[in-house]
Each structure stands twice: as C-alpha cells, then as structure tokens.
Design a protein around this motif. Structure first.
Motif, PDB file in Angstrom:
ATOM      1  N   ALA A 194       0.819  -1.215   0.000  1.00 48.24           N
ATOM      2  CA  ALA A 194       0.000   0.000   0.000  1.00 48.24           C
ATOM      3  C   ALA A 194       0.852   1.263   0.000  1.00 48.24           C
ATOM      4  N   TRP A 195       2.055   1.202   0.499  1.00 51.74           N
ATOM      5  CA  TRP A 195       2.905   2.395   0.525  1.00 51.74           C
ATOM      6  C   TRP A 195       3.354   2.815  -0.863  1.00 51.74           C
ATOM      7  N   PHE A 196       3.098   1.944  -1.880  1.00 49.01           N
ATOM      8  CA  PHE A 196       3.381   2.307  -3.270  1.00 49.01           C
ATOM      9  C   PHE A 196       2.158   2.890  -3.971  1.00 49.01           C
ATOM     10  N   SER A 197       1.099   3.226  -3.211  1.00 46.06           N
ATOM     11  CA  SER A 197      -0.149   3.668  -3.841  1.00 46.06           C
ATOM     12  C   SER A 197       0.058   4.870  -4.749  1.00 46.06           C
ATOM     13  N   ALA A 198       0.953   5.775  -4.352  1.00 49.60           N
ATOM     14  CA  ALA A 198       1.185   6.982  -5.162  1.00 49.60           C
ATOM     15  C   ALA A 198       2.302   6.768  -6.177  1.00 49.60           C
ATOM     16  N   ASN A 199       2.960   5.622  -6.132  1.00 49.65           N
ATOM     17  CA  ASN A 199       4.066   5.346  -7.048  1.00 49.65           C
ATOM     18  C   ASN A 199       3.938   3.912  -7.555  1.00 49.65           C
ATOM     19  N   VAL A 224      -0.206 -12.319  -3.373  1.00 54.11           N
ATOM     20  CA  VAL A 224      -1.287 -11.428  -2.985  1.00 54.11           C
ATOM     21  C   VAL A 224      -0.719 -10.213  -2.274  1.00 54.11           C
ATOM     22  N   THR A 225      -1.267  -9.043  -2.588  1.00 52.51           N
ATOM     23  CA  THR A 225      -0.942  -7.804  -1.887  1.00 52.51           C
ATOM     24  C   THR A 225      -2.238  -7.112  -1.504  1.00 52.51           C
ATOM     25  N   THR A 226      -2.119  -6.132  -0.621  1.00 46.32           N
ATOM     26  CA  THR A 226      -3.309  -5.443  -0.132  1.00 46.32           C
ATOM     27  C   THR A 226      -4.005  -4.653  -1.230  1.00 46.32           C
ATOM     28  N   SER A 227      -3.184  -3.948  -2.048  1.00 46.54           N
ATOM     29  CA  SER A 227      -3.778  -3.040  -3.025  1.00 46.54           C
ATOM     30  C   SER A 227      -3.224  -3.214  -4.435  1.00 46.54           C
ATOM     31  N   GLY A 228      -2.367  -4.215  -4.656  1.00 54.73           N
ATOM     32  CA  GLY A 228      -1.810  -4.459  -5.979  1.00 54.73           C
ATOM     33  C   GLY A 228      -0.298  -4.348  -5.959  1.00 54.73           C
ATOM     34  N   TYR A 229       0.390  -5.104  -6.789  1.00 61.38           N
ATOM     35  CA  TYR A 229      -0.154  -5.998  -7.806  1.00 61.38           C
ATOM     36  C   TYR A 229      -0.191  -7.432  -7.274  1.00 61.38           C
ATOM     37  N   SER A 230      -1.363  -8.065  -7.353  1.00 63.47           N
ATOM     38  CA  SER A 230      -1.512  -9.474  -7.022  1.00 63.47           C
ATOM     39  C   SER A 230      -1.490 -10.262  -8.320  1.00 63.47           C
ATOM     40  N   ALA A 231      -1.017 -11.522  -8.248  1.00 68.87           N
ATOM     41  CA  ALA A 231      -0.826 -12.247  -9.503  1.00 68.87           C
ATOM     42  C   ALA A 231      -0.693 -13.739  -9.268  1.00 68.87           C
ATOM     43  N   GLY A 246      -4.718  -0.615  -6.966  1.00 68.49           N
ATOM     44  CA  GLY A 246      -5.799   0.194  -6.419  1.00 68.49           C
ATOM     45  C   GLY A 246      -7.185  -0.317  -6.719  1.00 68.49           C
ATOM     46  N   GLU A 247      -7.365  -1.619  -6.919  1.00 68.99           N
ATOM     47  CA  GLU A 247      -8.702  -2.163  -7.135  1.00 68.99           C
ATOM     48  C   GLU A 247      -8.957  -3.298  -6.147  1.00 68.99           C
TER      49      GLU A 247
END
Length: 592
Positions: A194-199, A224-231, A246-247
């Motif tokens: 999540a700390w990469f939300s702006a980057n 899996v990550t909280t806000s991306g990227y999960s794969a 962010g989804e």
C-alpha cells in the motif's frame, strides 16, 4: 484476496480501531465466500498482516473470539486458508503467515525472515529510547529462522508442499532456493504494498522481482498484496492472471504443481550475483594492473625515438620529494627482497614452511603484498602529468601546477638505482639538482622531448644511462601482461594439480564437491590458484633479478651490446616462465 483497504491509521482515526478490524475481516470473509462458492477455489490466500492480532496465541478474550471466528469461517468454506497475521514467542513478536485447514485448525505459522531495517525492527546494537523517539514507527518484530515448507491440504485430499514468503522475503533469492531444496512445489507470497499507492512503479518492480523467484526455482507462484499488484505467476515468471493497482478484486488462477527440475540456481545457489561481482572485480583488476603497469614501467608509454615529431609531449610521472622517494624505495625494496628471500626459503629452507600453503600465503601477503601496496599508494599520492608547453616544462596534478623553464634545465640524470622505479633527476643550469625526483617509465624519452642529453660527465653516470637505455629499449609484449602472467598462467598450472589432488584425496575430480559442497570445493580451488600465483610471482622475481644482474654486467663489460643482451635475457625469461614451469609440473606429474 486484494481488498484495497489501505492506510489503516487514517481509518482508525476516522472510524475507531474496532470498526476498522470489523470492516477488514468482513470484507475478506465476503470475498472468500465468492472465491470458494462461485470460483471453486482450492485454497484462499490473504495478504500480509491482514489479521490484526496474534493468531493461535490470543492476547485477550477479544483475540480469542476472533480466532474462533476465523476457524468457523475456514470450516464452513471447506478449503485451507493462508493469511498474514502475527505470532509471538519467548524472543518477542513476529510478522507471520498462518496455515489453517478445515477441521484441523492451525497447522503452523511461518515467521517472516527478512525484516525492513528502521521500519519493522531496530538492531539490538542500535536500539535505544532516544532513537525510538526519532523513529516512532519502528517496530519490535523479530526475524524468523529461514525458509520453511508447509503442507497445503486441499479439500479433495491432495497435500501440496508450499513455500511461504512475506514481503521482503521474496527479494532474497536464497530463501526461495532453500525452500525449493526442502521440497516446496509452489510459492505463496504475501505483501502489503500500500505504501506504493502513489508510485505504481514501486509495486510493479516488487512484483517483477518476486517473479524471479519462480524463474530461478521453476516453481509456480501465487502472490497477494493489499492493493496491488496481485498475480498468479507460472514457473517461467510470466503473469497468467493479475490485478491492477488500487482495485478490490479476486485473482484466480490454476497452476500445475509438480516436483520442479533442478535448475542451476538450485544446484549452485545464488551464483548470478557472485559471478557478476567477480566479473566486475576482474574488470576493475584489469584496469588497475594496466594503470599500475604504466606507472611502474611495465608497459610502453614512450614514442619512437627516430624523429622529434614522434616523441610524446605528455608523460605520467611521480613527483617525489627526497623523503617520499626514500619511503617508497624502502617499501618496494623490502617487498622485492622479501620475494627473493621467500624463494630461497621455498628451495632451501624450513620444511614446515614449504609444506604449509596457508603459512606461505600469509608471509607473502605480509612481506610482499602489504609493502608493495603501500609503495604504490605513496607513488599514487605524488602522481602528476609532465607536459611541454612552449618553452616550459609543466608538472600538473588537478589544479596544482609547477612550471620550469626549459632554458633553466641543463641535463636529465637517470637514477643510479631504479628505486622505487626508473626515474631521473633534473640538473639545473646553476649546477644544483631540482629538489624533486621524477619517477617515470622512460627517462630517455623525456630527455629527448626536452632536447637534452643524459648530462653525465663521469663514466659511472654514463653506465647508468646505458643501463636505463637498455631497459627502455625493450618493448613489453603480450607475454608481459600482468593478467596473463600472474592470473591466467597460475590458473592453467593449478587446474591439473588441483584435479590430481581431488583424485588422490577424494577419489574423483569432483570428490570434495560431492563430500562437502560447492563452497568448500571453490575455496579449495581458490587456495590452489592463489598458491600457484604466489609461486609464479616468486619465479618471476628470481628471473627478474637474473635479468637485471645480467643487464648490468653487460653494461659494465660490453656496453655497446647491452641492449641486445637485455633483449635476449628477456626472451629467456619468458621461456623459463611460460615453458619451464609447465614442463617442470608435467615431469612431476609423470614421475608420480
């Protein structure tokens, strides 16, 4: 489950801690129901630290209720859950991943191994109340003990050995390698990016790095990550199913799980970085020996003396005050005489030293490498560039300049002793010597550029000039390259000797590797290589002493032929080194 619930601190301030915990868990429960009932998932994976307290070791009655709640959800789903949580032990608290199976409860907890410095923990030697006041966010988590493999028990009865990695763990190639060696057949990575939300580039880079763990081990990966990227990542590192940043979404994918092939990374460990570091070291070493060779006169830096137009106008020199020349000369004399002394000891001396390779290398480092390196550093400290600008000799180093009018220079007198290297002293018109000595590869070339003779009146100085001219007249070829002479030649000599040692001591060419592993095998070979390199240097030192003594004798007895005699001695030295040493080794091998 990529819930896209981020910035827990902000949500706590707005809604309260209890409401945030309820929102996070209820969201994951609903998404898990969708994954199991509609997508028919075989297992469910939640992100890092999504469970807000220590699972399996509740700290309070509220924590015990949450544990019971999770167990009931897993039992109702009928598939195993793996999720980020916390664990605690006698040493402290851990960032962890819980493996929970329906009907069986908690199977085990993996403790994160690679923690973020100054964020998740502070080293014991650095930890203090003052620093924690400056870094209030710094955690107190303890690192786990390394890679572990857990059984993922699926609803249809299959049991898949999986390797969990949490956040920074997937940046460390050794953890994935160790897990694959322990029998893991799939990688489960959990993170909170999540700390990469702006980057977005940061989160994308983290996933790209994580994909390399699959490439190296040929294991499929579920990330899996909280806000991306999960794969879902296949064994070649390709993303076959993934999310956007962010989804809130489910990422569902199917992978064939089987015993992976034995890759080079699994066999050799994390060798790519070490090999790249070795290559860089060799490149740096090549640049260093080339520079040192030019400084010490081992490579040609002068021009053709046939015409003034071909003369160089710039020379690399060391501008030495008397004390600096004395110190450098003393260090270099100690180093070179130590080589001759070691050679004598190896041939005639104590058997204990002759048979103890480590003792030889220690003596070599102490008596030769250390003073030689100190002398080189001293010469570097006084290095400069000499150039002729109009009617002025300019000696410059950076912004510093010394200028001397050519009309004030009467002669260039070569040093009687080439210590610490070949060089010369400037004799001024006034009859005095310039206070600085010039250490350079070819004093004669500088004398021609200055349009001077050797300035010698006495026969001793004239002989010194002849000796310097004989040295300078020999153009060093590819056989004199330091990397070839002191690197490749010892390697070629060490290979058959080391192979024979392996057969004698371990029964096969790779015996030590099979018995004790690659690291022990590589260390043993490096020791043999270093020992042969030392031997070649000792032989070269003895040959150099013979060549220099022969040249000096030729100057005294046959001065007109000194250059030709020097050339013949150099060729004999090459033959003794490049043909004599291999022939001696071959005879020793055949004799035994």
């Amino acid at each position: 489950m990529q819930s896209n619930i981020v910035d827990y601190e902000k949500l706590r301030r707005e809604k309260g801690a209890g409401a945030v915990v309820r929102e996070v868990l209820d969201t994951h429960y609903a998404m898990s129901y969708d994954a199991v009932e509609r997508q028919h998932a075989d297992a469910v994976l939640w992100s890092e630290t999504v469970y807000p307290t220590t699972f399996g070791h509740p700290k309070s009655s509220a924590g015990a209720e949450l544990d019971h709640e999770i167990l009931s959800i897993v039992n109702a789903a009928g598939v195993p859950f793996v999720f980020g949580t916390y664990d605690r032990g006698s040493a402290g608290e851990y960032n962890a991943a819980a493996f929970v199976a329906p009907g069986a409860g908690l199977l085990g907890l993996y403790r994160k191994t690679r923690l973020f410095l100054l964020t998740e923990y502070l080293p014991d030697w650095l930890d203090s109340p003052t620093l924690r006041q400056w870094l209030p966010w710094a955690g107190t988590w303890r690192p786990g003990s390394g890679a572990r493999v857990f059984p993922l028990r699926l609803a249809d009865g299959r049991e898949i050995p999986v390797l969990p990695l949490i956040c920074l763990d997937d940046v460390d190639a050794t953890l994935a390698i160790e897990g694959a060696r322990l029998g893991g057949q799939a990688i489960l990575t959990m993170s909170n990016d999540a700390w990469f939300s702006a980057n977005a580039q940061g989160a994308e880079l983290h996933q790209a790095v994580a994909a390399f763990r699959s490439i190296e081990t040929r294991l499929p990966q579920f990330r899996v990550t909280t806000s991306g990227y999960s794969a879902v990542i296949d064994p070649s590192g390709s993303v076959i199913a993934g999310s956007r940043l962010g989804e809130r979404t489910l990422v569902v994918g199917e992978q064939l799980v089987r015993e992976p092939p034995q890759t080079l990374m699994l066999r050799w460990g994390d060798w790519v970085g070490r090999a790249a570091a070795l290559l860089l070291a060799l490149m740096a070493g090549w640049a260093l020996v080339t520079t040192v060779g030019q400084r010490l006169g081992l490579t040609e830096s002068g021009g053709d003396a046939a015409t003034d137009s071909a003369l160089p106008t710039t020379f690399k020199v060391a501008l030495l005050p008397p004390l600096a020349r004395f110190a450098a000369g003393l260090l270099r004399s100690l180093a070179r005489l130590s080589l001759l002394g070691m050679a004598a000891v190896m041939l005639l001396g104590d058997t204990a030293v002759q048979t103890n390779t480590l003792a030889q290398l220690r003596l070599f480092g102490l008596l030769f490498l250390a003073p030689e390196a100190a002398a080189w550093c001293l010469l570097q400290a006084f290095s400069a560039r000499a150039s002729i600008e109009g009617e002025t000799l300019v000696l410059s180093r950076g912004q510093q300049r010394l200028e001397l009018a050519l009309g004030d220079i009467a002669a260039l007198e070569p040093w009687r002793l080439a210590i610490p290297s070949t060089g010369a002293t400037l004799r001024l018109v006034s009859g005095e010597c310039w206070p600085y000595g010039l250490a350079l590869a070819d004093p004669a070339a500088l004398a021609r550029a200055l349009r001077l003779g050797d300035g010698g009146k006495a026969s001793a100085v004239s002989r010194v000039s002849l000796y310097a001219a004989a040295r300078a007249a020999i153009r060093l070829g590819w056989l004199d390259r330091p990397l070839l002479k002191y690197g490749v030649l010892p390697l070629l000599l060490a290979l058959p000797a080391f192979r024979l040692h392996q057969y004698i001591a371990y029964g096969s060419a790779l015996g030590e590797y099979y018995s004790f592993g690659l690291l022990a095998y590589a260390k043993a070979f490096a020791l043999w290589w270093a020992a042969w390199a030392m031997g070649v240097i000792l032989c070269a030192a003895v040959l150099r002493a013979v060549i220099e003594a022969g040249t000096l004798l030729a100057v005294l007895l046959r001065p007109s032929r000194s250059t030709g005699i020097r050339r013949g001695l150099e060729r004999l030295g090459h033959a003794a080194l490049y043909l004599g040493l291999p022939s001696w080794l071959l005879m020793r091998l055949l004799a035994n």
